[in-house]
Scaffold this active site. Structure first.
Site: not given
Lengths: 338, 338
Positions: B58, B161
């Site tokens: 912000e 993988a």
């Protein structure tokens, strides 16, 4: 005729291809062919090769159409046959006699008794002929017949049902269940589309009662059961358990079987034997979203010494969700050894 | 204000969530928050938590907007903080001072120093406040921060993988390459979004030089390296190879690390140790369309005695093609033990 677009031709051929699926695995040694007869954008006849190979798709569609076949277009997934057999007339002659105006064919027939002469007979009769509509789909549709013609052996599908980490069972052999009911029902539907299921002797001795089609209304589609065993097989005991069972001692022996579509269901050693022999054309991979860890691997030794050689052999053709599981269908790539 | 639809709110919040991804894995112990300031359907300021946790999103967005923030709507992925710290003012106070008209928040801040008081301060100042826009996406976006708050440990992702049959290497350990360059690049991008990569001692001793981010422009994102070893670890030799390396002797020890996102990369024993400890929140499964057969399994023993217990723990969240490989992202299901 001029108003028929290529897209319409493909749409009607897709309908013929869908009909052809009805008897995949039940027409050997004949191809499973589909046919729709279309007049004024309406179907006036439908046909598909009947179990056992006769009647042919065109004969069935023409019989359904009757006089409505005159002036119609016939969509046929394979070139209409040009040879008269004791089991029926040549379909090319039937189409001429029925007065169809146009014949659209997906694929030429490699059978030396036809191989272009069906198309020639239609053209000689003044019928418009288009060839090659949805050809790739027709090659897939008649994979069994075409593989038998091209390589002298059946089209072989390997089925694997694994966890995400490639396991097919716990260390103690428990495999009920890895996949859920939707995936298992799909696997039974696949059985119904093969002339034969093949398993190794170990799987046979464990799962013998289960090697059939357990789907409502399809119980009679249960295929021939083939057992691969390198050891001499036991003499078949007289009993219902051994009906429709054939023992073979090598993957190559599938070439001798009266089947154009064979589904290899395991176990890991049998699957590996078919892969090592380069006899797998299609891979059905059912995967459950679970992790098993230590357990039985999907495949035995493939003798791979270099990872580079493993690449480029498989191409994802189709995938779908089955409940929480997922089916992936891989096909042998054109460039991989056949 | 009345003209802003729920769909527009979601669209702007999606933009704020995208900004929040820029520093995922680099803001611990702070959350990675994103913020956009919108006035008259235009972005007038953008911010995201900076590396190290400050400035907050912000503050950055308000600094960018300047006076354009007056009357604007702030979209923030987490409730603006209500506490002043030595490192900066409270974001709720900054938003009030800047004169924003409306604040849209995805998720309330569980930090006890804020936990609703940020929203209250905004409302007390007459600012319109909406909460819960894209809440599920925000929970995913700040998974590290929220898991630390909720469970006192980092959010753990396990990367595998594998071949289609779940292998991670040939029997001799060769694993170069199973997946292709696109999948490997994606795996490096994932590394850059984690404070720490964790491997087992065996993988460390084999792959030590490789545990970094090898993507152009992201080399400096290489995370802390954590080694899991049940044996006493060697005294760290003086040398560049050991900088940024921490040894731990149990998966539970990740709770003590200065990291809110940990990527577990293997090997099979380490992956299994994290799964056995029920410390895996997310699974990245990179799969190559190859079959390996005999070889190294992806996972060691998970101690599973009953297949029934394996089901329902993982849900497919996302999937994408990476070259000829495919990435599947699974998340722990809400009903599975946490």
């Amino acid at each position: 005729m001029g108003a028929v677009t290529a897209a319409e031709d493909r749409r009607w051929m897709a309908a013929a291809l869908a009909l052809a699926e009805r008897t995949r695995g039940r027409t050997a040694p004949n191809p499973n062919v589909g046919c729709v007869l279309v007049a004024k954008d309406r179907v006036v006849g439908r046909g598909w090769t009947q179990p056992g190979g006769r009647p042919h798709a065109e004969a069935m569609a023409l019989a359904a159409a009757g006089s409505a076949a005159r002036g119609a277009t016939a969509y046929v997934t394979l070139e209409p046959c040009a040879h008269v057999s004791p089991r029926g007339p040549a379909c090319a002659d039937l189409l001429v006699a029925a007065g169809v105006a146009r014949v659209v064919v997906a694929l030429g027939d490699p059978d030396p008794r036809t191989n272009g002469s069906g198309l020639a007979r239609l053209r000689d009769a003044g019928i418009l002929v288009s060839v090659g509509v949805c050809e790739a789909d027709a090659v897939r549709s008649m994979a069994g017949f075409l593989t038998r013609r091209r390589l002298g052996r059946p089209f072989v599908t390997l089925k694997l049902a694994t966890s995400l980490d490639g396991r097919i069972a716990l260390p103690d052999g428990s495999s009920r269940w890895i996949t859920g009911p939707e995936a298992r029902a799909h696997a039974h539907l696949e059985r119904s589309r093969h002339e034969a299921i093949l398993v190794g002797r170990g799987t046979w001795e464990t799962d013998k009662p289960g090697l059939d089609v357990r789907l409502p209304g399809l119980e009679d589609r249960s295929p021939l059961r083939i057992i691969l065993s390198s050891r001499p097989h036991p003499s078949a005991p007289a009993g219902e358990g051994e009906r429709g069972v054939v023992w073979i001692d090598s993957p190559d022996a599938v070439a001798t079987l009266p089947a154009d579509h064979i589904l290899v269901e395991g176990g890991a050693g049998t699957a590996a034997a078919f892969l090592r022999a380069d006899l797998v054309d299609r891979l059905l991979l059912y995967r459950a979203p679970i992790l098993i860890g230590a357990g039985k691997a999907a495949l035995g030794d493939l003798g791979i010494a270099d990872l580079g050689t493993t690449h480029g052999r498989w191409r994802l053709h189709d995938a779908r969700d089955l409940g929480t599981d997922r089916l992936e269908v891989y096909e042998r790539t054109p460039c991989s050894p056949a």
